[in-house]
Write an enzyme that holds these catalytic residues in place. Structure first.
Site, PDB file in Angstrom:
ATOM      1  N   LYS A 186      31.775  14.654  26.355  1.00 31.92           N
ATOM      2  CA  LYS A 186      31.309  13.473  25.621  1.00 31.92           C
ATOM      3  C   LYS A 186      30.584  13.915  24.341  1.00 31.92           C
ATOM      4  O   LYS A 186      31.112  13.772  23.261  1.00 31.92           O
ATOM      5  CB  LYS A 186      30.387  12.611  26.493  1.00 31.92           C
ATOM      6  CG  LYS A 186      31.139  11.892  27.617  1.00 31.92           C
ATOM      7  CD  LYS A 186      31.013  12.633  28.896  1.00 31.92           C
ATOM      8  CE  LYS A 186      31.386  11.873  30.145  1.00 31.92           C
ATOM      9  NZ  LYS A 186      32.609  11.120  30.203  1.00 31.92           N
ATOM     10  N   ASP A 190      22.055  13.680  36.314  1.00 32.15           N
ATOM     11  CA  ASP A 190      23.387  13.773  35.712  1.00 32.15           C
ATOM     12  C   ASP A 190      23.302  13.083  34.350  1.00 32.15           C
ATOM     13  O   ASP A 190      23.238  11.865  34.263  1.00 32.15           O
ATOM     14  CB  ASP A 190      24.401  13.067  36.620  1.00 32.15           C
ATOM     15  CG  ASP A 190      25.805  13.042  36.004  1.00 32.15           C
ATOM     16  OD1 ASP A 190      25.977  13.511  34.866  1.00 32.15           O
ATOM     17  OD2 ASP A 190      26.726  12.548  36.695  1.00 32.15           O
ATOM     18  N   TRP A 216      29.129   6.871  38.955  1.00 35.40           N
ATOM     19  CA  TRP A 216      28.927   8.316  39.013  1.00 35.40           C
ATOM     20  C   TRP A 216      27.846   8.718  39.999  1.00 35.40           C
ATOM     21  O   TRP A 216      27.995   9.702  40.740  1.00 35.40           O
ATOM     22  CB  TRP A 216      28.685   8.892  37.614  1.00 35.40           C
ATOM     23  CG  TRP A 216      29.946   8.766  36.828  1.00 35.40           C
ATOM     24  CD1 TRP A 216      30.185   7.890  35.811  1.00 35.40           C
ATOM     25  CD2 TRP A 216      31.190   9.452  37.065  1.00 35.40           C
ATOM     26  NE1 TRP A 216      31.488   8.014  35.393  1.00 35.40           N
ATOM     27  CE2 TRP A 216      32.125   8.960  36.140  1.00 35.40           C
ATOM     28  CE3 TRP A 216      31.602  10.438  37.973  1.00 35.40           C
ATOM     29  CZ2 TRP A 216      33.440   9.416  36.088  1.00 35.40           C
ATOM     30  CZ3 TRP A 216      32.909  10.903  37.914  1.00 35.40           C
ATOM     31  CH2 TRP A 216      33.811  10.393  36.993  1.00 35.40           C
TER      32      TRP A 216
HETATM   33  N1  PMP Z   1      29.075  12.102  35.665  1.00 33.89           N
HETATM   34  C1  PMP Z   1      29.200  11.249  34.626  1.00 33.89           C
HETATM   35  C2  PMP Z   1      28.014  10.432  34.223  1.00 33.89           C
HETATM   36  C3  PMP Z   1      30.419  11.127  33.968  1.00 33.89           C
HETATM   37  O1  PMP Z   1      30.565  10.264  32.945  1.00 33.89           O
HETATM   38  C4  PMP Z   1      31.518  11.921  34.379  1.00 33.89           C
HETATM   39  C5  PMP Z   1      32.856  11.874  33.687  1.00 33.89           C
HETATM   40  N2  PMP Z   1      33.213  10.736  33.070  1.00 33.89           N
HETATM   41  C6  PMP Z   1      31.340  12.784  35.459  1.00 33.89           C
HETATM   42  C7  PMP Z   1      30.105  12.862  36.059  1.00 33.89           C
HETATM   43  C8  PMP Z   1      32.461  13.646  35.948  1.00 33.89           C
HETATM   44  O2  PMP Z   1      32.733  14.606  35.004  1.00 33.89           O
HETATM   45  P1  PMP Z   1      33.964  15.609  35.155  1.00 33.89           P
HETATM   46  O3  PMP Z   1      35.201  14.769  35.049  1.00 33.89           O
HETATM   47  O4  PMP Z   1      33.767  16.538  34.025  1.00 33.89           O
HETATM   48  O5  PMP Z   1      33.847  16.255  36.471  1.00 33.89           O
END
Ligand code: PMP
Length: 360
Positions: free
Chosen positions: A196, A172, A102
């Protein structure tokens, strides 16, 4: 009706009492004669829902008065763009710390808007620890420092907060916000996709210090401008009303259960149960350095090849579902978010033990 133990990394399990309340209120929210989904976002009823959600989140996290809470859309991913578009102009190239899937994605997206430094990283293929603080090369003139405090795919969690001096720290926290207490004042901006620990996918929560508002680049779309969103109370357009309602119910569930200190203890207990078993087992391994292991996302591998599908099928037969690991890592991953009860983790460990006896 049979509810399973859902170990999905997200969208993930929500507290059953929250789902039951949403069900009970589906046709008629508190005598309004309509569902929350059908309400005007400008009406009195929804006004109450969003302001209670914000107040409850503020209480849970003890958010200081000089921070704004925004309920936005586009998931955490759209924040990968919104952050540079709002904050890059404040100083030199931002520093990014790369510890997994991420934070890598956030770095790549920020690179579309200007130059970006990598201040610390673990190598692709070895995202199994947090880079030691002594290895960080932070630029004191950087516009901001970005990191991902819990890497959902790799199961790497920061259990400490980097000290970035006068440079705003941006985190994040999608996969561990609300898993325990947090000192919001250490951060310039915190963001988290909801799916989550918070509510339905698509909603994203941004907690931003108010001195960081108002610096968006001229190219920044209005809808991504934090100041515009803050001035409009998260409603420059129609917000994700139903998702905000569900998030509000989750906040009330957390408060009723004793707040973040109580959920912190429960999360410790759940994670310890699973990691202790993995570490004492002959069949399972977790690749992450012990001090950096995530309490929320626990990847684990089977030492013997060819057993994964059988393991997953047996788990599913016992109502232990969504345990398949992320496609980039393989193996298994058990996500133990707030809504996962300790009984779910006990059932998983019991099954893992049985499977090991049969196949170890
Ligand atoms: N950052 C993290 C740490 C994540 O776990 C996720 C999704 N699994 C995201 C960003 C992306 O999130 P989204 O799919 O809601 O854009």
């Amino acid at each position: 009706m049979t509810r399973v133990h859902n170990f999905s990394a997200g969208p993930a399990a929500l507290p059953e009492v929250v789902l039951a309340q949403a069900q009970a209120e589906m046709l008629d929210w508190e005598g309004a004669g309509m569902s929350v989904m059908e309400m005007s976002h400008r009406g009195r009823e929804f006004g109450q829902i969003i302001s209670e959600a914000e107040a409850d989140l503020r209480t849970l996290l003890a958010v200081p008065g000089n921070y704004r809470i925004l309920f936005l859309q586009g998931g955490a991913t759209l924040q990968f763009s919104a952050i540079p578009l709002n904050l890059m102009g404040r100083g030199g190239a931002p520093d990014y710390v790369v510890t997994g899937e991420w934070s890598s994605k956030a770095l790549k997206e920020a690179g579309r808007f200007g130059s970006v430094n990598v201040a610390a990283s673990t190598p692709a293929g070895a995202h199994d620890h947090v880079p030691p603080w002594g290895e960080w090369r932070l630029d004191p003139a950087a516009a901001y420092v970005h990191y991902c405090s819990n890497e959902t795919v790799h199961g790497v969690e920061f259990h400490w907060v980097p000290e970035t001096g006068g440079v705003p720290l941006v985190a994040d926290m999608s996969s561990h916000l609300l898993s325990g207490p947090l000192d919001v004042s250490r951060f310039g901006l915190i963001y988290a996709g909801a799916q989550k620990n918070i509510g339905p996918a698509g909603l994203v929560i941004v907690i931003v210090r108010d001195d960081l508002l108002g610096g968006a680049s001229p190219q920044c779309p209005g809808l991504l401008d934090y100041k515009l969103n803050a001035d409009a109370g998260s409603m420059p357009n129609t917000p994700a009303t139903y998702s905000i309602y569900i998030a509000g119910l989750v906040f009330k569930w957390l408060l009723a259960g004793g707040g973040l200190t109580a959920i912190d203890r429960a999360n410790d207990e759940k994670a310890r149960l699973l990691y202790d078993f993995i570490d004492s087992s002959t069949l399972y391994t977790n690749p992450v350095a012990i001090p950096d292991r995530s309490r929320m996302n626990v990847p684990f591998m089977l030492r013997r090849p060819g057993l994964d599908d059988g393991f997953l099928a047996g788990a599913e037969a016992r109502g232990l579902v969504q345990l398949r690991g992320h496609r980039s890592l393989g193996g298994m991953r058990a996500s133990l978010y707030n809504a996962m009860p300790i009984e779910g983790v006990r059932a998983l460990v019991e099954y893992m033990r049985e499977f090991q006896t049969q196949h170890g």
